[in-house]
Design an enzyme around this catalytic site. Sequence first.
Site, short mmCIF file in Angstrom:
data_model
loop_
_atom_site.label_atom_id
_atom_site.label_comp_id
_atom_site.label_asym_id
_atom_site.label_seq_id
_atom_site.Cartn_x
_atom_site.Cartn_y
_atom_site.Cartn_z
N ASP A 33 0.85 -1.18 0.00
CA ASP A 33 0.00 0.00 0.00
C ASP A 33 0.89 1.23 0.00
O ASP A 33 2.06 1.17 0.42
CB ASP A 33 -0.93 0.02 1.22
CG ASP A 33 -2.15 0.88 0.98
OD1 ASP A 33 -3.18 0.34 0.52
OD2 ASP A 33 -2.08 2.10 1.25
N PHE A 155 -16.39 -10.69 -6.08
CA PHE A 155 -17.83 -10.63 -5.80
C PHE A 155 -18.02 -10.64 -4.29
O PHE A 155 -18.64 -11.54 -3.73
CB PHE A 155 -18.55 -11.81 -6.45
CG PHE A 155 -18.39 -11.87 -7.95
CD1 PHE A 155 -19.16 -11.09 -8.78
CD2 PHE A 155 -17.43 -12.69 -8.52
CE1 PHE A 155 -19.00 -11.13 -10.16
CE2 PHE A 155 -17.27 -12.75 -9.89
CZ PHE A 155 -18.05 -11.97 -10.71
N PHE A 252 -32.38 -9.31 -2.67
CA PHE A 252 -32.49 -7.98 -3.28
C PHE A 252 -33.94 -7.62 -3.60
O PHE A 252 -34.22 -6.95 -4.58
CB PHE A 252 -31.62 -7.88 -4.54
CG PHE A 252 -30.15 -7.71 -4.23
CD1 PHE A 252 -29.54 -6.48 -4.42
CD2 PHE A 252 -29.39 -8.75 -3.73
CE1 PHE A 252 -28.20 -6.30 -4.12
CE2 PHE A 252 -28.06 -8.59 -3.42
CZ PHE A 252 -27.45 -7.36 -3.62
N CYS A 263 -19.91 0.14 -4.95
CA CYS A 263 -19.95 -0.63 -6.21
C CYS A 263 -21.10 -0.25 -7.14
O CYS A 263 -20.86 0.14 -8.28
CB CYS A 263 -20.03 -2.13 -5.89
SG CYS A 263 -18.53 -2.78 -5.11
N ARG A 331 -19.46 5.47 1.78
CA ARG A 331 -19.38 5.88 0.38
C ARG A 331 -20.72 5.71 -0.32
O ARG A 331 -21.32 4.65 -0.28
CB ARG A 331 -18.30 5.07 -0.34
CG ARG A 331 -16.88 5.42 0.06
CD ARG A 331 -15.88 4.50 -0.60
NE ARG A 331 -15.97 3.13 -0.10
CZ ARG A 331 -15.21 2.12 -0.54
NH1 ARG A 331 -14.33 2.34 -1.52
NH2 ARG A 331 -15.34 0.92 -0.02
#
Length: 434
Positions: A33, A155, A252, A263, A331
């Site tokens: 990083d 995923f 969902f 995402c 986010r």
Amino acid sequence: MFARRIAVIGSGYVGLTTGACLASLGHRVVCADVDEAKVERLRRGVVDILEPGLPELVVENQAAGRLEFVLGARDAVAGRDGEPVEVVFLCVPTPMGEGGAADLTAVRAVATEIRQLLPAGCVVVNKSTVPVGTAEATRKLLKRRDIAVVSNPEFLREGSAVHDFLHPDRIVVGSDAQDAAERVAALYSRLGAPTVLTDAASAEMVKYAANCFLAMKLSYVNALAELCDVLGADVADVTEGMGHDRRIGQAFLQPGPGWGGSCLPKDTNALVQVAAAAGIELPLVTASIATNERQRHIVVDKIADAVGGDLAGKRLGLLGLTFKAGTDDLRDSPALAVARLLRDGGAELTAYDPGCPAAVPGVTDCVTVADEPLRAAKDADALVVLTEWPEFRSLDWGAVAGALAGRVVVDCRNLLDPDVLRRAGISWVGVGRR
């Protein structure tokens, strides 16, 4: 399974999970990083992100000598103990750029930095979500005929990333070099998951296709909830009836204040941009994006109705700021998007979220962040549930009722039991519920 020497460039959410989990499968992994303070914390076993099981994996695999952390990509690909790195995973950010397209600045920068350092025969893997054609572009940027580039999309769901990595529904590996794809697929052989071996472009497309389908499903159920509100139907019963159909499934199908996170917003916009560049329109995806934006305003209108129709001067308590339960990720949070609209309408906001115990400058400025739920409820004209944290169900609702000035809860996630609230003297307002 043969243990491989692996470098992971980028120790954020995807990179750290990938590195720690690959190490748990027996591989020797070095994670890099550019943030020196983060690298030092990780070396001490301190994981900054909220992800169940991840800190334990980091500590365990460092102790076993299978995982280490270094500063910078160059050190990661240099090899250890005279053994060259065999596979390099690129797990760098690909945020939404201008116009909605994915910003590949970090991918290009890392590829340029390491291309002369890679040992012959090494495989470079794009793990980050990238547009179709990125593997080919990366191969050209590397300028190395002896280096293969593979697409291996992740995923991982935030809040269950370690479980998702170690118990995957499928593993997708794509490359125009079949032997390189097979080498990457072999890294996961202990997992016994269905594996899709394909070309690089198709593998890159899979990630966008999957996320955009999920976004469309969420926008659809939010539109159904609005219709149920108007027609007097119950969206919970409707989705239960739908979900038993194996062609649809239960996942969902929960309405809410809209979808968000790191995402779905960027991936839906990126696919629209990729399609536009190819001369193709994706009206289903663009409609889903518009429906999602509209959903936030629908929720705000519902909250305004619950406090008399006007938000100006109203004090509201918010339960939830993160984009979903089980994570500290703010986010593109729909909860924060709703909060900003409420503030713009003149409301005074105090919020509590188990994953966000303190204010985050520049992110949560629209609210006062409380350290416990009763502080959010104190003297509020209404309490609003915006994130589906399970612990909200078990609050002391009698105490909450005593703290509220207006005894009404707007449950934007249909999380709570209306009967429990009614017994506490609180009116409950759901989304698409009778």
